[in-house]
Design a protein around this motif. Sequence first.
Motif, short mmCIF file in Angstrom:
data_model
loop_
_atom_site.label_atom_id
_atom_site.label_comp_id
_atom_site.label_asym_id
_atom_site.label_seq_id
_atom_site.Cartn_x
_atom_site.Cartn_y
_atom_site.Cartn_z
N PHE A 73 -38.75 15.26 -75.37
CA PHE A 73 -39.79 14.19 -75.06
C PHE A 73 -40.04 13.83 -73.50
O PHE A 73 -41.06 13.76 -73.39
N LEU A 74 -38.74 13.25 -72.58
CA LEU A 74 -39.28 13.46 -71.61
C LEU A 74 -39.74 14.43 -70.27
O LEU A 74 -40.21 13.74 -69.61
N LEU A 75 -39.23 15.58 -70.72
CA LEU A 75 -39.51 16.64 -70.11
C LEU A 75 -41.31 16.49 -70.45
O LEU A 75 -41.59 16.98 -68.83
N THR A 76 -41.76 17.18 -71.45
CA THR A 76 -43.21 16.08 -71.50
C THR A 76 -44.03 15.73 -71.12
O THR A 76 -44.69 15.11 -70.12
N CYS A 77 -43.26 14.56 -70.93
CA CYS A 77 -44.08 13.48 -70.13
C CYS A 77 -43.70 13.78 -68.52
O CYS A 77 -44.76 13.68 -67.63
N LEU A 78 -43.00 14.06 -68.44
CA LEU A 78 -42.69 14.80 -66.61
C LEU A 78 -43.95 15.58 -66.14
O LEU A 78 -44.69 16.16 -64.69
N ALA A 79 -44.10 16.84 -67.32
CA ALA A 79 -45.30 17.23 -66.71
C ALA A 79 -46.61 16.97 -66.74
O ALA A 79 -47.40 17.52 -66.25
#
Length: 421
Positions: free
Chosen positions: A396-402
């Motif tokens: 979830f956090l990695l998708t926010c970063l993307a």
Amino acid sequence: MFVLLGCGAWLFSAFLLVSTLGLLFVVDMNPARIGAIMSQVMWRSASSWELSAIPLFILMGELIFHTDIARRLFRGLSPWVDRLPGRLLHANVGGCTIFAAISGSSVATAATIGKITIGELDKRGYDRNLSLGSLAGAGTFGLMIPPSINMIIFGVIAEVSVAKMFAAGVVPGLILAALYSGYIALRCGLDPSKAPAAGTSSWGDRLRGLVDLAPIMLLVVIVLGSIYTGVATPSESAVMGLAATLVVAIVTRQLTVKIFIEALMSTVRTSSMILTLMTAASFMSAALGYMHVPQDVATAIGALDITPLQLVALLALFYIILGCFLDGISIMLMSLPIVLPLVTAAGYDPIWFGVFLIVVTELGLITPPIGFNLFVLQGLTRLSLGRLAKAAFPFFLLTCLAGAILVAFPQLVLWLPDALF
């Protein structure tokens, strides 16, 4: 709208009821006039040629789901990732990335790859949180990587080229896959016990893996290659992809009458749901226009004197919250008539916003209480939603970063469509 949805009303009926009541009591419109507008708008929406691609891509994904093409995908990828930190966990990410390029559905991607990889990774002693979290996150690639059903819907509603939307999703989709694989490699590099060592594959194993990958890569080349080379429109490429899928299923002797009927019935159910929602949403969009809602909201937002970046941040938060309760297609159909004029007035390209919108609605697929990918994994593993949401949280956090990367560097989205079209 939210009262009706909270009472359990179907989204289709909620759209129609809210729109009709708005025209009756806010605009004071004659019922006969409302009926005429409803019939004209809904027919125009339903008869859009671009929408014909949706049932074709769904049927293509259903046929693949009922054959062993996805199993061949996992088997073909395995020897190519066994030297990377994380080993077969990368097959989750790679398998979802490739499968998303032919299915157009996140739920189908998570379910199909999950059926194959969960048992294999558990049996070999891989870290379960990384296994399930990466699968939940990578399953969302079905929304981003073309041919995405959500992109077709956005293109029709926003009146932008679906082919350009498909091209715009390629680089962001690969960025997401790279972030996921990078995180897996980092975690397993720091703690090798999360991905136990297995036998090293030879070059012979890798070449045999290419044979297993050949059918699905052929489908990807036919579908996406025909669009990007200008040979076919998205709808025509869907026909070509479906024909190629049927040929592959027949050649591998997996297509039976039972499988074909099951795939057709599932396609009818899913397509009817999506297209019915679209026709109702088109009427709601027209009704909102008559009530001047988009203009009034734009005026109110303008009075706040916020920057374009602040606007995008507020919208991202709004969509993340909404994603906890609704699926991506419903969110898109409900919000676009109001949000899209705001975003374009702030100077953002509608194609860029379409990709950004898909990134933030992807988050809803892995957040409780209504995270569809979490429900899929729950059905496969019988684990609690809380446990699965915890496993998916790093992704979830990695998708926010993307999403933040795409805001900072919008050309990552726009470069490929500009180059191809």
